[in-house]
Design an enzyme around this catalytic site. Structure first.
Site, PDB file in Angstrom:
ATOM      1  CG  HIS A   1      -1.886   1.173   1.203  1.00  0.00           C
ATOM      2  ND1 HIS A   1      -3.126   1.099   0.606  1.00  0.00           N
ATOM      3  CD2 HIS A   1      -1.774   2.438   1.665  1.00  0.00           C
ATOM      4  CE1 HIS A   1      -3.742   2.263   0.723  1.00  0.00           C
ATOM      5  NE2 HIS A   1      -2.944   3.097   1.360  1.00  0.00           N
TER       6      HIS A   1
ATOM      7  CG  HIS B   1      -5.108   3.752  -9.034  1.00  0.00           C
ATOM      8  ND1 HIS B   1      -5.338   4.265  -7.773  1.00  0.00           N
ATOM      9  CD2 HIS B   1      -5.949   4.423  -9.861  1.00  0.00           C
ATOM     10  CE1 HIS B   1      -6.273   5.196  -7.837  1.00  0.00           C
ATOM     11  NE2 HIS B   1      -6.656   5.331  -9.102  1.00  0.00           N
TER      12      HIS B   1
HETATM   13  P1  DGP Z   1      -9.186   7.427  -9.267  1.00  0.00           P
HETATM   14  O1  DGP Z   1      -8.948   7.077  -7.806  1.00  0.00           O
HETATM   15  O2  DGP Z   1     -10.052   8.621  -9.436  1.00  0.00           O
HETATM   16  O3  DGP Z   1      -7.898   7.563 -10.039  1.00  0.00           O
HETATM   17  O4  DGP Z   1      -9.984   6.236  -9.940  1.00  0.00           O
HETATM   18  C1  DGP Z   1     -10.274   5.020  -9.333  1.00  0.00           C
HETATM   19  C2  DGP Z   1     -10.745   4.042 -10.394  1.00  0.00           C
HETATM   20  O5  DGP Z   1     -10.874   2.767  -9.790  1.00  0.00           O
HETATM   21  C3  DGP Z   1     -12.084   4.366 -11.034  1.00  0.00           C
HETATM   22  O6  DGP Z   1     -11.899   4.509 -12.445  1.00  0.00           O
HETATM   23  C4  DGP Z   1     -12.977   3.172 -10.725  1.00  0.00           C
HETATM   24  C5  DGP Z   1     -11.992   2.113 -10.313  1.00  0.00           C
HETATM   25  N1  DGP Z   1     -12.455   1.233  -9.251  1.00  0.00           N
HETATM   26  C6  DGP Z   1     -12.857   1.619  -8.015  1.00  0.00           C
HETATM   27  N2  DGP Z   1     -13.199   0.546  -7.275  1.00  0.00           N
HETATM   28  C7  DGP Z   1     -13.001  -0.550  -8.065  1.00  0.00           C
HETATM   29  C8  DGP Z   1     -13.172  -1.948  -7.867  1.00  0.00           C
HETATM   30  O7  DGP Z   1     -13.586  -2.424  -6.798  1.00  0.00           O
HETATM   31  N3  DGP Z   1     -12.866  -2.762  -8.913  1.00  0.00           N
HETATM   32  C9  DGP Z   1     -12.408  -2.280 -10.113  1.00  0.00           C
HETATM   33  N4  DGP Z   1     -12.131  -3.169 -11.077  1.00  0.00           N
HETATM   34  N5  DGP Z   1     -12.230  -0.948 -10.340  1.00  0.00           N
HETATM   35  C10 DGP Z   1     -12.517  -0.105  -9.328  1.00  0.00           C
END
Ligand code: DGP
Length: 115
Positions: free
Chosen positions: A47, A99
């Protein structure tokens, strides 16, 4: 691993996802809300909150390698792709676990902030 972090859980298979690539340090899985035909998230298994949260060079190298592997697997190495990492409120970082968004499979627009 942070017990309240969704990407810690996905990266360490506590919760399964649609994985595209994985090695000892990182994994890559499809975004649940895709903004392009290819929208994959590259995530370290440890993390870190953002790209500037003391991420070890070995982990950053593994993330770069994963981006390359994802691009090859998705067939977008030649057509091109965009890599984005949001950090903090003004960037609308929703998930507080480092990410890289890897986006491709269509023309992504002329400007840096284009949809
Ligand atoms: P950001 O933190 O704004 O850079 O974007 C987070 C991204 O993560 C968003 O495009 C949606 C994705 N996301 C959030 N929760 C999950 C999850 O549980 N599974 C997947 N596959 N994607 C997720």
């Amino acid at each position: 691993m942070h017990d309240d972090c969704i990407f810690c859980k996905i990266a360490n298979h506590v919760i399964e996802s649609d994985y595209v690539y994985e090695d000892d340090l990182v994994c890559a899985f499809r975004d649940m809300n895709p903004a392009a035909p290819t929208h994959v998230l590259v995530v370290p298994k440890e993390h870190y909150e953002t790209i500037v949260d003391g991420v070890p060079a070995q982990t950053l190298a593994a993330m770069t390698h994963a981006i390359d592997e994802v691009a090859k697997a998705e067939g977008i190495s030649e057509s091109g792709f965009r890599v984005i990492s949001n950090a903090g409120p003004d960037a609308d970082q929703v998930v507080k676990h480092l990410h890289f968004h890897v986006l491709g499979g269509r023309f992504l627009g002329e400007g840096l902030l284009a949809e």
